[in-house]
Design a protein around this motif. Structure first.
Motif, mmCIF file in Angstrom:
data_model
loop_
_atom_site.group_PDB
_atom_site.id
_atom_site.type_symbol
_atom_site.label_atom_id
_atom_site.label_comp_id
_atom_site.label_asym_id
_atom_site.label_seq_id
_atom_site.Cartn_x
_atom_site.Cartn_y
_atom_site.Cartn_z
ATOM 1 N N GLU A 96 0.828 -1.215 0.000
ATOM 2 C CA GLU A 96 0.000 0.000 0.000
ATOM 3 C C GLU A 96 0.853 1.252 0.000
ATOM 4 O O GLU A 96 1.853 1.347 0.709
ATOM 5 N N ARG A 144 -3.507 0.555 -3.428
ATOM 6 C CA ARG A 144 -3.239 -0.643 -2.627
ATOM 7 C C ARG A 144 -3.265 -1.839 -3.572
ATOM 8 O O ARG A 144 -4.201 -1.998 -4.355
ATOM 9 N N GLU A 185 -3.686 -5.667 -3.702
ATOM 10 C CA GLU A 185 -4.257 -6.727 -2.876
ATOM 11 C C GLU A 185 -3.995 -8.076 -3.540
ATOM 12 O O GLU A 185 -4.233 -8.223 -4.751
ATOM 13 N N HIS A 210 -12.452 -10.882 -6.082
ATOM 14 C CA HIS A 210 -12.242 -9.642 -6.812
ATOM 15 C C HIS A 210 -12.948 -9.615 -8.164
ATOM 16 O O HIS A 210 -13.033 -8.560 -8.798
ATOM 17 N N GLU A 219 -15.812 -6.872 -9.153
ATOM 18 C CA GLU A 219 -15.295 -5.504 -9.259
ATOM 19 C C GLU A 219 -14.368 -5.346 -10.457
ATOM 20 O O GLU A 219 -14.377 -4.313 -11.129
ATOM 21 N N ARG A 222 -6.239 -1.472 -6.327
ATOM 22 C CA ARG A 222 -7.341 -0.666 -5.787
ATOM 23 C C ARG A 222 -6.871 0.769 -5.588
ATOM 24 O O ARG A 222 -5.882 1.026 -4.912
ATOM 25 N N ARG A 223 -7.602 1.705 -6.179
ATOM 26 C CA ARG A 223 -7.277 3.118 -5.981
ATOM 27 C C ARG A 223 -7.856 3.564 -4.645
ATOM 28 O O ARG A 223 -8.976 3.183 -4.280
ATOM 29 N N GLY A 237 -11.723 4.017 -3.570
ATOM 30 C CA GLY A 237 -11.890 2.689 -2.990
ATOM 31 C C GLY A 237 -12.232 1.613 -4.000
ATOM 32 O O GLY A 237 -12.475 0.461 -3.639
ATOM 33 N N ALA A 238 -12.247 1.965 -5.292
ATOM 34 C CA ALA A 238 -12.651 1.013 -6.327
ATOM 35 C C ALA A 238 -11.445 0.266 -6.889
ATOM 36 O O ALA A 238 -10.348 0.821 -7.006
ATOM 37 N N LEU A 239 -11.667 -0.991 -7.261
ATOM 38 C CA LEU A 239 -10.641 -1.707 -8.008
ATOM 39 C C LEU A 239 -10.528 -1.088 -9.391
ATOM 40 O O LEU A 239 -11.524 -0.685 -9.988
ATOM 41 N N CYS A 240 -9.304 -1.008 -9.904
ATOM 42 C CA CYS A 240 -9.108 -0.370 -11.206
ATOM 43 C C CYS A 240 -8.170 -1.163 -12.104
ATOM 44 O O CYS A 240 -7.765 -0.657 -13.165
#
Length: 199
Positions: A13, A18, A20, A26, A29, A75-76, A80-83
């Motif tokens: 992080e 972050r 993960e 996952h 998302e 994850r941004r 808070g969203a996965l990107c």
């Protein structure tokens, strides 16, 4: 049996992102994130469609189990969203080498600090925790954005592997190979930390 640290992703992080350890949880998302920019339509790269995301995650986890990949979901932290996703791949633990690749980012995460910081986290782990002597990057000759982004990290171009792969449509893929050596990491790290601090 002791887990291979090279193929064991750990949570990483920074201030904007972050990484993960990838899991099947996952998938929903990530299937949503890849719609941002319809990334699977880029002809010079292989990015999963929303419908194939579960199979892609399953494939990456199988490669992790085989010791050849360490996969992460990206994850941004602002939303808070996965990107996206990224990995250590083509792991050669006996030679202390990894490739950072199979990376994609949602269109809205591109041209932000997310990629630079994700690479900073991965490079720091590779050189400072795994004691790598080299970290490699590969991209399609025609993926000019990716080539420029890799060069901005401080990686040097090693060469071009011409007609290295056959694409699904039968076309040939010329692969551009970059690397950062352990002896170069201190200057690359300085450049990246300066870049991240300025924004």
């Amino acid at each position: 049996m002791t887990a291979n640290p090279y193929s064991t992703p750990v949570m990483l992080e920074g201030s904007t992102v972050r990484l993960e350890p990838l899991s099947a949880a996952h998938v929903p998302e990530l299937a949503e994130a890849v719609k941002d920019g319809e990334l699977w339509n880029l002809w010079y790269t292989r990015i999963p469609t929303p419908e194939s995301m579960a199979a892609e995650v399953e494939s990456r986890l199988a490669q992790q189990a085989a010791g050849s990949m360490a996969p992460w979901a990206v994850r941004r932290l602002d939303t808070g969203a996965l990107c996206g996703m990224t990995t250590y791949m083509n792991i050669k633990a006996e030679h202390r080498r990894v490739e950072i690749g199979s990376t994609w980012l949602a269109a809205s995460a591109q041209r932000t600090l997310i990629n630079a910081e994700a690479k900073y986290l991965l490079l720091t782990r590779a050189f400072e925790e795994l004691d790598c002597i080299a970290v490699e990057f590969r991209t399609h000759w025609h993926n000019h954005a990716s080539r420029a982004a890799i060069a901005r990290l401080g990686a040097k171009q090693d060469g071009v592997l011409r007609s290295n792969e056959l694409w699904v449509d039968g076309s040939r893929r010329d692969v551009v190979v970059f690397s950062i050596l352990d002896s170069e990491w201190s200057s690359v790290r300085l450049g990246l930390t300066h870049r991240l601090a300025r924004n």
